[in-house]
Design an enzyme around this catalytic site. Structure first.
Site, PDB file in Angstrom:
ATOM      1  N   ASP A  16      40.778  42.062  34.789  1.00  0.00           N
ATOM      2  CA  ASP A  16      41.236  42.516  34.549  1.00  0.00           C
ATOM      3  C   ASP A  16      39.757  44.498  34.337  1.00  0.00           C
ATOM      4  OD1 ASP A  16      42.745  44.392  33.749  1.00  0.00           O
ATOM      5  OD2 ASP A  16      42.835  44.433  31.411  1.00  0.00           O
ATOM      6  N   ARG A  29      41.339  53.427  43.571  1.00  0.00           N
ATOM      7  CA  ARG A  29      41.899  52.140  42.407  1.00  0.00           C
ATOM      8  C   ARG A  29      41.181  51.047  43.575  1.00  0.00           C
ATOM      9  NH1 ARG A  29      44.539  51.386  37.511  1.00  0.00           N
ATOM     10  NH2 ARG A  29      45.496  49.684  38.636  1.00  0.00           N
ATOM     11  N   HIS A  33      39.050  47.484  43.511  1.00  0.00           N
ATOM     12  CA  HIS A  33      39.467  46.285  44.167  1.00  0.00           C
ATOM     13  C   HIS A  33      38.998  45.525  44.578  1.00  0.00           C
ATOM     14  CE1 HIS A  33      43.194  45.872  41.434  1.00  0.00           C
ATOM     15  NE2 HIS A  33      43.710  47.618  41.555  1.00  0.00           N
ATOM     16  N   THR A  62      53.366  38.195  39.266  1.00  0.00           N
ATOM     17  CA  THR A  62      54.694  38.662  39.306  1.00  0.00           C
ATOM     18  C   THR A  62      54.769  40.372  38.465  1.00  0.00           C
ATOM     19  OG1 THR A  62      55.170  37.914  36.612  1.00  0.00           O
ATOM     20  CG2 THR A  62      55.379  36.270  39.115  1.00  0.00           C
ATOM     21  N   GLU A  63      54.436  41.013  37.441  1.00  0.00           N
ATOM     22  CA  GLU A  63      54.367  41.989  37.093  1.00  0.00           C
ATOM     23  C   GLU A  63      53.795  43.647  37.745  1.00  0.00           C
ATOM     24  OE1 GLU A  63      55.402  38.894  34.698  1.00  0.00           O
ATOM     25  OE2 GLU A  63      53.572  39.407  34.999  1.00  0.00           O
ATOM     26  N   LEU A 127      33.581  22.842  43.602  1.00  0.00           N
ATOM     27  CA  LEU A 127      34.034  23.102  42.449  1.00  0.00           C
ATOM     28  C   LEU A 127      36.046  23.682  43.804  1.00  0.00           C
ATOM     29  CD1 LEU A 127      34.129  25.864  40.678  1.00  0.00           C
ATOM     30  CD2 LEU A 127      34.209  28.088  42.277  1.00  0.00           C
ATOM     31  N   VAL A 191      47.597  38.107  26.586  1.00  0.00           N
ATOM     32  CA  VAL A 191      47.579  36.871  27.554  1.00  0.00           C
ATOM     33  C   VAL A 191      48.129  36.886  28.983  1.00  0.00           C
ATOM     34  CG1 VAL A 191      46.994  35.337  25.763  1.00  0.00           C
ATOM     35  CG2 VAL A 191      49.123  35.291  26.713  1.00  0.00           C
ATOM     36  N   SER A 192      48.859  38.209  28.809  1.00  0.00           N
ATOM     37  CA  SER A 192      49.995  39.080  30.372  1.00  0.00           C
ATOM     38  C   SER A 192      50.462  37.446  31.326  1.00  0.00           C
ATOM     39  CB  SER A 192      48.735  39.770  30.636  1.00  0.00           C
ATOM     40  OG  SER A 192      48.286  40.744  30.286  1.00  0.00           O
TER      41      SER A 192
END
Length: 238
Positions: A16, A29, A33, A62-63, A127, A191-192
């Site tokens: 975040d 923005r 990213h 999903t949001e 990994l 926790v979103s």
């Protein structure tokens, strides 16, 4: 920077703060990213040295479709470019890349790239990198419940055969261990909708550091603190 004894085997990260990082600097923005994607590459490279075997990152929820069209399209383009540009390095560095989430809403070209990189890196073992795209914990549980309900309706499964182990095997993360540690950057303490079932007994760490500033040193410090925690999984210390 060094790995601490008792490092978590599986670390999940809610990345975040990309947009906020860019806005604070007066930039669009999407610049944040792009910087965040660079940080992902760095953390992926150092994770094995810190004792991490599984790394799961929350890339797009999903949001997140509620964001502007420009930002969503920019993120989807960024995901595709990351796969294409990092494919060779991931394979050479022993990183297996997988995805969780509902792929049905994603662009077919991006879905094809996801399948391609999963196949290309399937034999890598240094990994395990899992990227959550169009992922939400509630959506994942709903999809799993519907699949189980269909099996019951068709007579392939009896109601009393539905158990925790079955649900585990039906989730997107069926072949992954539960996370030991969940990290959220940017100072938010929620926790979103991330790994709601799997993180039932995970340790949590909330850091004020914005994701583009999340250096390997910050990661190592958090893992060091984790090594001093006592995990009892609902029991008591003898």
């Amino acid at each position: 920077m060094s790995s601490a004894p008792g490092s978590p085997r599986h670390v999940a990260i809610i990345m975040d703060g990309n947009g906020r990082w860019a806005t604070n600097k007066g930039w669009p923005r999407l610049v944040g990213h792009r910087k965040g994607a660079e940080r992902v590459k760095e953390i992926v490279r150092v994770a094995p040295d810190l004792g991490v075997e599984y790394l799961t990152i929350y890339a797009f929820s999903t949001e997140n479709w509620k964001r502007s069209t420009e930002e969503v399209l920019g993120l989807m383009t960024l995901f595709g470019r990351y796969i294409q540009r990092e494919a060779k390095a991931l394979s050479e560095e022993g990183v297996r890349m997988r995805f969780i989430g509902d792929r049905s809403r994603l662009d077919p070209k991006l879905r094809d790239l996801m399948v391609w990189i999963e196949e290309k890196t399937k034999d890598s073992t240094k990994l395990n990198l899992t990227v959550a795209i169009n992922y939400g914990g509630r959506d994942e549980l709903l999809r799993a419940a519907r699949r189980i309900a269909t099996q019951v309706e068709e007579g392939a499964l009896a109601p009393d055969e539905v158990c925790e182990e079955l649900l585990d095997r039906t989730l997107d993360t069926a072949d992954l261990p539960d996370p030991d540690l969940v990290i959220r950057t940017s100072g938010e303490t929620r926790v979103s909708n991330f790994l709601l079932w799997q993180a039932a007994y995970a340790e949590y760490e909330f850091t004020p550091v914005l994701w583009p500033d999340f250096t390997p040193e910050v990661m190592a410090e958090i893992l060091s603190r984790y090594g001093h925690r006592e995990r009892r999984f609902g029991g008591v210390k003898p």
